[in-house]
Design an enzyme around this catalytic site. Structure first.
Site, PDB file in Angstrom:
ATOM      1  CG  ASP A  14      -9.430   2.673  -0.390  1.00 45.98           C
ATOM      2  OD1 ASP A  14      -9.062   1.487  -0.547  1.00 45.98           O
ATOM      3  OD2 ASP A  14      -8.761   3.508   0.245  1.00 45.98           O
ATOM      4  CG  ASP A  44      -2.248   0.665   0.987  1.00 48.05           C
ATOM      5  OD1 ASP A  44      -2.332   1.485   0.065  1.00 48.05           O
ATOM      6  OD2 ASP A  44      -3.199   0.389   1.740  1.00 48.05           O
TER       7      ASP A  44
END
Ligand code: GLA
Length: 715
Positions: free
Chosen positions: A535, A473
């Site tokens: 997301d 990430d």
């Protein structure tokens, strides 16, 4: 194939030609890129006729509208250039003259320290053309690769300092092409966090310059390094389209500029804004590779070319060529609030459903219970996980699941042991407190010592525990850059880190992520064959996000999870069926607390997984046809056809339920017209021609967000 005919260089792909000539004054000029043409000497075709108020040298050539292959600014061409170098005399005037060429068979230009398209099983040939400006001691080697099997040209440039002193590169694009047809549109993909890559089309008007660039550090949510130039009449299925995709994860720029005569120049490369590179005597600077693609079959044609290239020739991981495990990730299920017991309960419930891997997301290290601390401290939080990562992985394996783990290795929280010891490792400038993003700083990957720490902190865990997947990430953008050109130095550091980890752990499946799809680019795809797309996991939002992501990137790269309803990002309620049907268009997984689901939904998940097992090779390897665009109305549909045309997956969604209306027909594509196809659920048999030309009228459930998924097999 590459042919030199007189002063013409002709690159011939599967069905394309790319043609350059050396002009009579020695400039390398662009003649043509498009449908395949005959092999001829086109050397005298480019006219340097005088019209308007044009600059010229002596009394004949070198006019400002010439189609240069690697244009300079300030000598005769007054459009924006492909490169700017400051020379010892303190000016930036330059002119490149053709020197030499070499053809290398069966090879692609390897770009040191950067991701690039490799030769693979295909047959590429590379042309290297050397240009030089002897007055300022500049040499440029332009590389062009063409494949027998694809309709793409790979371009990159090497800039060499042939002077005794330093040379300052202010800008160095990977490719520039001058188109002279006029009347073009530009398609590009701007966005934001949870709204990534919106399909956007605009006319390029006379005299206009459209700058599609990003200076946010990573390639960014705000703008993707992929654009298309197309004719006014180009559609999803028809028309001339040119794709430009940059294999790069830092600040990028794609610019389309229409000059006063309607010629359009498109450039793509590293963003010159904030860029500067001192090249010492004898040194080279390499631009990233740019993929140019042409299709006469509209945006869909571009997609199918790009997908084949990126599936076969970009990512060296063995996982690029195999089906990915169906995973369950705990993030939206638990966020930071988990214990080993809770995770194991999810795993125990997951296995009987057919789920193959458990992924532990953020919150397992340091003292991290929220996003304010501990990035950089890559040791386990024993309060939450008393058996450590090794012990947890063993327990997951004992449940029959593979185990994957989340990292955010490029970052450090000010509240971390790492930062207390090494505040100097955060990117910063003197006398200024760096700006935080999500309460964190970025580590200085332009520093080798920091790169070594990052490699070691991830590697130590992968060496110790059976971690078979890593979610990599990156949750903030770059600020406080210590010098111009820093972003590129950082990006090279990142690639070095990725190379080292991939080399040591070739069996680990890496998944890229950057607050969702904030670094969804071919540079990261070279190391991680899949990327968390957004997301925003709401199925209806994902229709658009996945639709537009698929224009450049194959479904095998688009990570898509079934999450809870109401959705956590937008609050929308959708059925489990709709969520799974939409997630089928990517690398499929779950991300919710399944221990809280009623028995009927668990049974439904079992059936979903059985279905995904049937189609996942098809979606990973087949040809994608987008049939109805969610950007244009109430429907979204797409279809995948296996390469041998024997299997067809159809997905369709009607977004809102209209009263008393006729449904729009769906016209399939890419089938064998003379073959019959059986609907594997209803056993109805349809002609390939019928499905494509007559189309089918879908029957949706009477509700919003109704979806249909059908698998056809050739009879
Ligand atoms: C980012 C990712 C999410 C999740 C969180 C964890 O937002 O995109 O999937 O991993 O970080 O903090």
């Amino acid at each position: 194939m590459i042919i030199k005919n007189g002063n013409t260089f002709h690159l011939v792909g599967k069905s394309i030609s790319y043609i350059m000539t050396v002009g009579r004054c020695g400039d390398l000029l662009h003649y043509y890129f498009g449908k395949k043409m005959a092999n001829k000497d086109y050397s005298d075709r480019i006219m340097d006729k005088e019209y308007g108020l044009l600059t010229c040298v002596d009394d004949y050539c070198f006019l400002e509208t010439l189609p240069y292959e690697y244009p300079a600014y300030g000598y005769a061409d007054l459009r924006d250039p492909a490169y700017i170098v400051g020379n010892l005399d303190g000016n930036t005037v330059s002119r490149l003259i053709y020197k030499d060429y070499a053809i290398v068979e069966n090879e692609v230009t390897h770009i040191d320290g950067m991701p690039y398209i490799f030769a693979g099983k295909q047959k590429p040939d590379t042309l290297k053309i050397t240009l030089a400006d002897d007055i300022i001691g500049l040499e440029v080697v332009l590389s062009y690769t063409v494949f027998e099997e694809y309709d793409v040209i790979l371009r990159s440039a090497e800039i060499i300092n042939r002077t005794e002193g330093d040379m300052n590169i202010e800008s160095a694009y990977s490719a520039s092409i001058d188109f002279d047809k006029g009347c073009y549109d530009l398609v590009y993909f701007p966005g934001a966090w949870t709204r990534e890559r919106e399909f956007t089309r605009t006319e390029i008007k006379l005299g206009e310059k459209i700058d599609i660039s990003n200076a946010r550090g990573g390639s960014g949510h705000a703008m993707n390094p992929f654009v298309m130039l197309c004719g006014k009449d180009a559609t999803e299925r028809n028309g001339d389209v040119y794709g430009f995709s940059l294999i790069y994860s830092g600040n990028h720029s794609s610019v389309a500029e229409c000059d006063q005569y309607g010629n359009v120049r498109v450039r793509q490369g590293i963003n010159p804004f904030g860029f500067d590179w001192i090249l010492e005597s004898g040194e080279s600077f390499y631009t990233p590779q740019c993929v140019l693609c042409y299709s006469a079959d509209g945006f869909g044609g571009i997609s199918r070319e790009m997908h084949d290239l990126y599936r076969n020739n970009l990512c060296k991981s063995k996982w690029a060529g195999i089906d990915r495990p169906i995973l369950i990730n705990n993030w939206e299920g638990t966020y930071f609030d988990f214990t080993e017991e809770k995770l194991l309960n999810i795993a125990k419930a997951a296995k009987p459903l057919g789920i193959e891997m458990f992924v532990l997301d953020d919150g397992w290290f340091g003292k991290r219970d929220n996003d304010r601390c501990s990035l950089g401290d890559w040791f386990v939080n024993e309060k939450k996980l008393p058996s450590g990562i090794k012990g947890l992985a063993e327990k997951m394996n004992a449940e029959g699941l593979k185990f994957g783990l989340w990292f955010e290795p490029e970052m450090v929280n000010p509240d971390s042991e790492l930062y207390r010891v090494h505040p100097d490792w955060a990117i910063s400038v003197p006398d200024r407190v760096p700006a935080k993003g999500r309460h964190q700083y970025m580590l200085d990957l332009a520093n080798d010592e920091v790169c070594d720490y990052v490699i070691k902190s991830v590697a130590d865990i992968l060496r110790e525990a059976n971690v078979e997947y890593v979610k990599w990430d990156y949750n903030r953008m770059m600020t406080d850059m210590p010098c111009k050109g820093y972003n590129h130095r950082y990006t090279l550091g990142l690639y070095k880190v990725m190379e080292a980890l991939i080399a040591e752990f070739p069996d680990v499946l890496f998944e890229g992520c950057a607050s969702g799809g904030g670094r969804f680019d071919p540079g990261m795809l070279a190391y991680s064959p899949q990327i968390w797309t957004s997301d925003n996991s709401d199925a209806v939002s994902r229709l658009k996000i996945q639709y537009s992501t698929s224009v450049c990137y194959p479904m095998s790269t688009i990570s898509a999870h079934v999450t809870a309803s109401p959705n956590h990002q937008v609050g929308r309620v959708t059925s489990l069926k709709t969520r799974a049907d939409v997630a089928c268009a990517g690398v499929f997984g779950y991300e919710l607390d399944i221990t809280k689901l009623p028995e009927e939904e668990l049974e439904e998940i079992k059936e979903q997984i059985k279905f995904v097992n049937k189609i996942r090779t098809l979606t990973r390897t087949g040809d994608l046809y987008r049939l109805q665009s969610p950007y244009e109305g109430n429907y979204c549909s797409w279809q995948v056809v296996s390469k041998d045309k024997s299997e067809v997956l159809l997905f369709a969604c009607r977004i809102l339920s209209p009263a008393n209306s006729k449904e729009a027909n769906i016209y399939l594509d890419g089938l064998e017209p003379a073959a019959d196809y059986i609907d594997t659920e209803t056993n109805e048999v349809w002609g390939g021609d019928e499905l494509m030309y007559k189309g089918i009228t879908p029957v949706y459930e009477n509700c919003d967000f109704a979806t249909i998924v059908k698998l056809f097999k050739r009879v």
